[in-house]
Motif scaffolding. Structure first.
Motif, short mmCIF file in Angstrom:
data_model
loop_
_atom_site.label_atom_id
_atom_site.label_comp_id
_atom_site.label_asym_id
_atom_site.label_seq_id
_atom_site.Cartn_x
_atom_site.Cartn_y
_atom_site.Cartn_z
N ASP A 219 0.81 -1.22 0.00
CA ASP A 219 0.00 0.00 0.00
C ASP A 219 0.84 1.27 0.00
OD1 ASP A 219 -2.26 -1.52 -0.02
OD2 ASP A 219 -2.72 -1.28 2.11
N LEU A 220 2.14 1.15 0.30
CA LEU A 220 3.02 2.32 0.28
C LEU A 220 3.49 2.65 -1.14
CD1 LEU A 220 3.12 1.32 3.32
CD2 LEU A 220 5.33 2.46 3.42
N ILE A 221 3.32 1.73 -2.08
CA ILE A 221 3.71 1.98 -3.47
C ILE A 221 2.61 2.78 -4.14
CG2 ILE A 221 4.32 0.91 -5.67
CD1 ILE A 221 5.32 -1.52 -4.08
N LEU A 222 2.94 3.98 -4.59
CA LEU A 222 1.91 4.93 -5.03
C LEU A 222 1.19 4.49 -6.30
CD1 LEU A 222 3.70 8.33 -4.31
CD2 LEU A 222 1.65 7.44 -3.20
N ASP A 223 1.93 4.08 -7.30
CA ASP A 223 1.33 3.72 -8.59
C ASP A 223 0.68 2.34 -8.50
OD1 ASP A 223 1.87 2.33 -11.50
OD2 ASP A 223 1.27 4.42 -11.65
N VAL A 224 -0.59 2.28 -8.78
CA VAL A 224 -1.34 1.02 -8.63
C VAL A 224 -0.80 -0.05 -9.58
CG1 VAL A 224 -3.60 -0.07 -8.86
CG2 VAL A 224 -3.41 2.21 -7.84
N ALA A 225 -0.46 0.34 -10.79
CA ALA A 225 0.06 -0.64 -11.74
C ALA A 225 1.42 -1.17 -11.29
CB ALA A 225 0.17 -0.01 -13.13
N ARG A 226 2.26 -0.26 -10.78
CA ARG A 226 3.58 -0.70 -10.30
C ARG A 226 3.43 -1.60 -9.08
NH1 ARG A 226 8.09 -1.47 -13.07
NH2 ARG A 226 9.98 -0.61 -12.12
N ARG A 227 2.49 -1.27 -8.24
CA ARG A 227 2.22 -2.10 -7.06
C ARG A 227 1.86 -3.53 -7.48
NH1 ARG A 227 -2.70 0.19 -3.95
NH2 ARG A 227 -1.32 2.02 -3.99
N ALA A 228 1.00 -3.64 -8.48
CA ALA A 228 0.61 -4.96 -8.98
C ALA A 228 1.79 -5.68 -9.62
CB ALA A 228 -0.53 -4.81 -9.99
N GLU A 229 2.67 -4.91 -10.27
CA GLU A 229 3.82 -5.53 -10.91
C GLU A 229 4.81 -6.08 -9.89
OE1 GLU A 229 7.13 -4.58 -14.39
OE2 GLU A 229 5.79 -2.99 -13.68
#
Length: 318
Positions: free
Chosen positions: A213-223
């Motif tokens: 949840d600390l990773i801002l970009d949702v797509a990057r978080r999923a990656e």
């Protein structure tokens, strides 16, 4: 080399400080730090003694688990309040490689010790030492395995963007050591960027703990999640409160009876029963008591520089 020894080293370097205190030079971007921890000389002396004892106790607990520990004393002659965190200024890698890193704060640059490097050469098979510290003169910084969380198996360097993780230095490291950089922007519950990746993420042999949840970009978080899952690991998501309690600042090591996950007592207490059960499928939890050291904004993982080097057959037990 087995999977265990690639990701979970069986030996570490620790630094026992004699004049520990939270570092005023690092307070600006370290939201975990307690800047008011020692407001007078008496309190600072007590803090330093407590930190020294915490390192001694942690080293003893690791040795009891079968981890080889090399402890060096820092007597503070060079005014190095953060010397207890050696993982920022050097790392070691399979094949006999050692890296030295450029540090953002001037007083942290004095933490680099050639006696540590010489010990590594004497007791382990070191082929070369790659020194990036000259990048400091260009204002380029990369604070070791604080700035990067390394997957030694799939060769990924997970990196939260910050002024302590310059993309130029990161690219040089990844080229030299054959890692793929995976960078992301972060924000804690108060909207501040995470200063070191290793306070929000730990990659072990069969699982990874990460504050997704600390990773801002949702797509990057999923990656990031996908890459970890593709490596065969169970992804254990940590929430903001667990990150604030240093649950992400853990390191898997190889002990005498298998793998252990070392983290602070505070971090272990923040884990849910389900998270503990997932971890304990492949590693025994080994909580260490380090509340004083955590005032400086780092925890157990920051205190441990893992040794990913082959030991010389003639090495002593030091």
């Amino acid at each position: 080399m087995s999977l265990v020894s690639i990701q979970a080293p069986g030996a570490v370097v620790m630094i026992r400080p004699q004049r520990f205190h939270p570092n005023p030079e690092t307070a600006a971007d370290n939201a975990f730090q307690r800047a008011d921890a020692a407001e007078n000389l008496g309190a600072r002396a007590a803090l330093a003694a407590a930190a020294r004892d915490e390192v001694t106790g942690a080293a003893a607990a690791l040795e009891a688990a079968g981890v080889r520990v090399h402890v060096f004393d820092d007597h503070g002659e060079h005014h190095t309040p953060d010397s207890v965190f050696p993982n920022n200024w050097f790392s070691t890698h399979a094949g006999g490689h050692v890296a030295l890193y450029p540090m953002h704060c001037p007083n942290r640059r004095r933490e680099r010790r050639m006696d540590v490097v010489e010990m590594l050469k004497a007791q382990y098979r070191v082929q070369d030492v790659i020194d990036y510290s000259g990048l400091e003169y260009d204002g380029v910084f990369l604070e070791g395995t604080g700035a990067m969380v390394l997957d030694h198996v799939d060769r990924v360097a997970y990196t939260a963007r910050s002024r302590r993780a310059d993309p130029v230095a990161l690219e040089r490291f990844c080229t030299h050591f054959n890692f793929e950089p995976m960078c992301f922007d972060t924000s804690d519950a108060a909207g501040r960027a995470v200063y070191h990746t290793n306070v929000m993420m730990s990659v072990a042999t069969e699982f990874a703990m990460v504050g997704l949840d600390l990773i801002l970009d949702v797509a990057r978080r999923a990656e990031v999640r996908r890459r970890l899952q593709e490596s065969g690991r169970i992804v254990i998501a940590l929430d903001h409160a667990q990150i604030a309690n240093f649950a992400g600042n853990a390191l898997e090591l190889s002990g005498a009876d298998g793998r252990v996950l070392v983290l602070s007592e505070r971090a272990a207490a923040s884990l849910t029963h389900q998270q503990r059960a997932l971890i304990e499928r492949s590693a025994r939890l080994l909580p260490l008591r380090v509340p004083t050291i955590e005032m400086a904004g780092g925890s157990v993982r920051c205190m441990l520089a893992g040794i990913h080097l082959a030991r010389r057959s003639s090495a002593s037990t030091a």
